[in-house]
Design a protein around this motif. Structure first.
Motif, PDB file in Angstrom:
ATOM      1  N   VAL A 108       0.905  -1.284   0.158  1.00 11.91           N
ATOM      2  CA  VAL A 108      -0.127  -0.137  -0.182  1.00 11.91           C
ATOM      3  C   VAL A 108       0.932   1.279  -0.029  1.00 11.91           C
ATOM      4  CG1 VAL A 108      -1.732   1.279   1.200  1.00 11.91           C
ATOM      5  CG2 VAL A 108      -2.007  -1.167   1.022  1.00 11.91           C
ATOM      6  N   ALA A 109       1.821   1.305   0.704  1.00 10.93           N
ATOM      7  CA  ALA A 109       2.795   2.546   1.072  1.00 10.93           C
ATOM      8  C   ALA A 109       3.533   2.637  -0.400  1.00 10.93           C
ATOM      9  CB  ALA A 109       3.890   2.164   2.060  1.00 10.93           C
ATOM     10  N   LEU A 110       3.954   1.657  -0.826  1.00  9.74           N
ATOM     11  CA  LEU A 110       4.552   1.506  -2.236  1.00  9.74           C
ATOM     12  C   LEU A 110       3.789   2.284  -3.530  1.00  9.74           C
ATOM     13  CD1 LEU A 110       7.194   1.090  -3.987  1.00  9.74           C
ATOM     14  CD2 LEU A 110       6.038  -1.041  -4.254  1.00  9.74           C
ATOM     15  N   ALA A 111       2.460   1.641  -3.382  1.00  9.82           N
ATOM     16  CA  ALA A 111       1.431   2.307  -4.395  1.00  9.82           C
ATOM     17  C   ALA A 111       1.248   3.793  -4.041  1.00  9.82           C
ATOM     18  CB  ALA A 111       0.163   1.405  -4.444  1.00  9.82           C
ATOM     19  N   LEU A 112       1.197   4.085  -2.995  1.00  6.09           N
ATOM     20  CA  LEU A 112       1.026   5.702  -2.753  1.00  6.09           C
ATOM     21  C   LEU A 112       2.270   6.484  -2.685  1.00  6.09           C
ATOM     22  CD1 LEU A 112      -1.609   5.270   0.391  1.00  6.09           C
ATOM     23  CD2 LEU A 112      -2.281   5.755  -2.059  1.00  6.09           C
ATOM     24  N   SER A 113       3.296   5.826  -2.867  1.00  8.65           N
ATOM     25  CA  SER A 113       4.595   6.407  -2.790  1.00  8.65           C
ATOM     26  C   SER A 113       4.927   7.122  -4.351  1.00  8.65           C
ATOM     27  CB  SER A 113       5.636   5.797  -2.472  1.00  8.65           C
ATOM     28  OG  SER A 113       6.086   4.847  -3.441  1.00  8.65           O
ATOM     29  N   PRO A 114       5.863   7.789  -4.442  1.00 10.54           N
ATOM     30  CA  PRO A 114       6.137   8.276  -5.769  1.00 10.54           C
ATOM     31  C   PRO A 114       7.148   7.323  -6.611  1.00 10.54           C
ATOM     32  CG  PRO A 114       7.741   9.542  -4.224  1.00 10.54           C
ATOM     33  CD  PRO A 114       6.559   8.701  -3.486  1.00 10.54           C
ATOM     34  N   ALA A 115       7.113   6.194  -6.201  1.00 11.38           N
ATOM     35  CA  ALA A 115       7.835   5.044  -6.857  1.00 11.38           C
ATOM     36  C   ALA A 115       7.084   4.682  -8.417  1.00 11.38           C
ATOM     37  CB  ALA A 115       7.773   3.839  -5.981  1.00 11.38           C
ATOM     38  N   PRO A 116       8.153   4.372  -9.299  1.00  9.91           N
ATOM     39  CA  PRO A 116       7.641   4.221 -10.569  1.00  9.91           C
ATOM     40  C   PRO A 116       6.361   2.927 -10.775  1.00  9.91           C
ATOM     41  CG  PRO A 116      10.100   4.032 -10.482  1.00  9.91           C
ATOM     42  CD  PRO A 116       9.499   4.139  -9.023  1.00  9.91           C
ATOM     43  N   HIS A 117       5.560   3.258 -11.465  1.00  3.05           N
ATOM     44  CA  HIS A 117       4.770   2.258 -11.837  1.00  3.05           C
ATOM     45  C   HIS A 117       5.528   0.695 -11.890  1.00  3.05           C
ATOM     46  CE1 HIS A 117       1.604   5.235 -12.269  1.00  3.05           C
ATOM     47  NE2 HIS A 117       1.896   5.545 -13.490  1.00  3.05           N
ATOM     48  N   LEU A 118       6.400   0.651 -12.562  1.00  7.30           N
ATOM     49  CA  LEU A 118       7.048  -0.536 -12.736  1.00  7.30           C
ATOM     50  C   LEU A 118       7.279  -1.258 -11.323  1.00  7.30           C
ATOM     51  CD1 LEU A 118       8.505  -2.726 -14.357  1.00  7.30           C
ATOM     52  CD2 LEU A 118      10.570  -1.352 -14.408  1.00  7.30           C
ATOM     53  N   MET A 119       7.572  -0.721 -10.285  1.00  8.16           N
ATOM     54  CA  MET A 119       8.086  -1.279  -9.023  1.00  8.16           C
ATOM     55  C   MET A 119       6.732  -1.487  -8.160  1.00  8.16           C
ATOM     56  SD  MET A 119      11.003   1.113  -7.472  1.00  8.16           S
ATOM     57  CE  MET A 119      10.906   0.421  -5.791  1.00  8.16           C
ATOM     58  N   VAL A 120       5.719  -0.771  -8.506  1.00  5.95           N
ATOM     59  CA  VAL A 120       4.240  -1.060  -7.856  1.00  5.95           C
ATOM     60  C   VAL A 120       3.794  -2.091  -8.773  1.00  5.95           C
ATOM     61  CG1 VAL A 120       1.794  -0.090  -7.479  1.00  5.95           C
ATOM     62  CG2 VAL A 120       3.811   1.215  -7.191  1.00  5.95           C
ATOM     63  N   GLY A 121       3.944  -2.509 -10.029  1.00  2.00           N
ATOM     64  CA  GLY A 121       3.454  -3.520 -10.846  1.00  2.00           C
ATOM     65  C   GLY A 121       4.201  -4.709 -10.380  1.00  2.00           C
ATOM     66  N   ILE A 122       5.623  -4.682  -9.996  1.00  2.00           N
ATOM     67  CA  ILE A 122       6.295  -6.003  -9.683  1.00  2.00           C
ATOM     68  C   ILE A 122       5.555  -6.472  -8.545  1.00  2.00           C
ATOM     69  CG2 ILE A 122       8.331  -7.132  -8.698  1.00  2.00           C
ATOM     70  CD1 ILE A 122       9.728  -5.071 -10.926  1.00  2.00           C
ATOM     71  N   ALA A 123       5.391  -5.568  -7.350  1.00  2.00           N
ATOM     72  CA  ALA A 123       4.950  -5.882  -5.992  1.00  2.00           C
ATOM     73  C   ALA A 123       3.632  -6.590  -6.046  1.00  2.00           C
ATOM     74  CB  ALA A 123       4.886  -4.645  -4.856  1.00  2.00           C
ATOM     75  N   ALA A 124       2.629  -5.844  -6.764  1.00  2.00           N
ATOM     76  CA  ALA A 124       1.154  -6.341  -7.032  1.00  2.00           C
ATOM     77  C   ALA A 124       1.097  -7.570  -7.749  1.00  2.00           C
ATOM     78  CB  ALA A 124       0.449  -5.084  -7.774  1.00  2.00           C
ATOM     79  N   THR A 125       2.114  -7.779  -8.457  1.00  7.10           N
ATOM     80  CA  THR A 125       1.850  -9.099  -9.442  1.00  7.10           C
ATOM     81  C   THR A 125       2.479 -10.320  -8.462  1.00  7.10           C
ATOM     82  OG1 THR A 125       2.409  -7.849 -11.434  1.00  7.10           O
ATOM     83  CG2 THR A 125       3.167 -10.276 -11.421  1.00  7.10           C
ATOM     84  N   VAL A 126       3.561 -10.040  -7.806  1.00  8.45           N
ATOM     85  CA  VAL A 126       3.982 -11.019  -6.740  1.00  8.45           C
ATOM     86  C   VAL A 126       2.821 -11.420  -5.826  1.00  8.45           C
ATOM     87  CG1 VAL A 126       5.637 -11.395  -5.094  1.00  8.45           C
ATOM     88  CG2 VAL A 126       6.614 -10.605  -7.183  1.00  8.45           C
ATOM     89  N   LEU A 127       2.135 -10.366  -5.050  1.00 10.16           N
ATOM     90  CA  LEU A 127       1.287 -10.450  -4.147  1.00 10.16           C
ATOM     91  C   LEU A 127       0.152 -11.089  -4.844  1.00 10.16           C
ATOM     92  CD1 LEU A 127       1.093  -7.230  -2.057  1.00 10.16           C
ATOM     93  CD2 LEU A 127       1.734  -9.705  -1.089  1.00 10.16           C
TER      94      LEU A 127
END
Length: 169
Positions: free
Chosen positions: A98-117
């Motif tokens: 959740v924190a990663l998705a709300l952070s300024p992290a690139p979509h790629l990082m959020v996508g990797i985390a969500a895909t793994v989960l």
């Protein structure tokens, strides 16, 4: 000659809550506008709006899951037959996503985390459905048996991750 500015982003949109410093090399040359931070800056349009909706929708969905599990922690832990540390780790990983998705992290990082989960959640749900398991899912705090409904919520997390991964420039 370059100058710092933050009043107008010349057609660029920064994600809400992200501190963004832009350097304008020439006011006539739009291609010269470059982000100085690694924040998700996108051109306005349908593609950008979809990515933002997917990203923030994912954050809301996972935040609700974290709150539901935390509110009924003992029942959640017992439903998985995990020790305290294992159940706590699942909640922490979801909260970090959740924190990663709300952070300024690139979509790629959020996508990797969500895909793994999403892959992990969908795999567990699929296993339970195909083997006739009677496990109780406390994904959002409400006790319900594993079903196609609970499987679809896990698949939505996976789909959101894949969308964020596949739409990289």
């Amino acid at each position: 000659m370059s100058r710092l500015f933050d009043e107008e982003l010349d057609g660029y949109v920064a994600l809400p809550g992200v501190a963004l410093v832009m350097v304008l090399i020439s006011s006539e040359d739009e291609a010269a506008v470059r982000p100085r931070l690694h924040s998700p800056v996108v051109r306005p349009g349908g593609h950008a709006v979809i990515l933002l909706l997917v990203r923030y929708g994912l954050a809301v969905m996972l935040a609700l899951a974290v709150l539901g599990k935390a509110r009924h922690f003992t029942a959640f832990r017992l439903s998985l037959a995990l020790p305290w540390a294992g159940a706590f780790a699942i909640i922490v990983v979801e909260a970090l996503a959740v924190a990663l998705a709300l952070s300024p992290a690139p979509h790629l990082m959020v996508g990797i985390a969500a895909t793994v989960l999403g892959t992990a959640f969908t795999a567990v749900q699929t296993y339970q459905l195909t083997t006739g398991g009677q496990a109780v899912c406390l994904c959002f705090g409400a006790a319900e048996r594993v079903s196609w409904r609970s499987w679809s919520r896990a698949a939505v997390v996976l789909l959101a991750g894949l969308i964020l991964l596949m739409t990289q420039p």
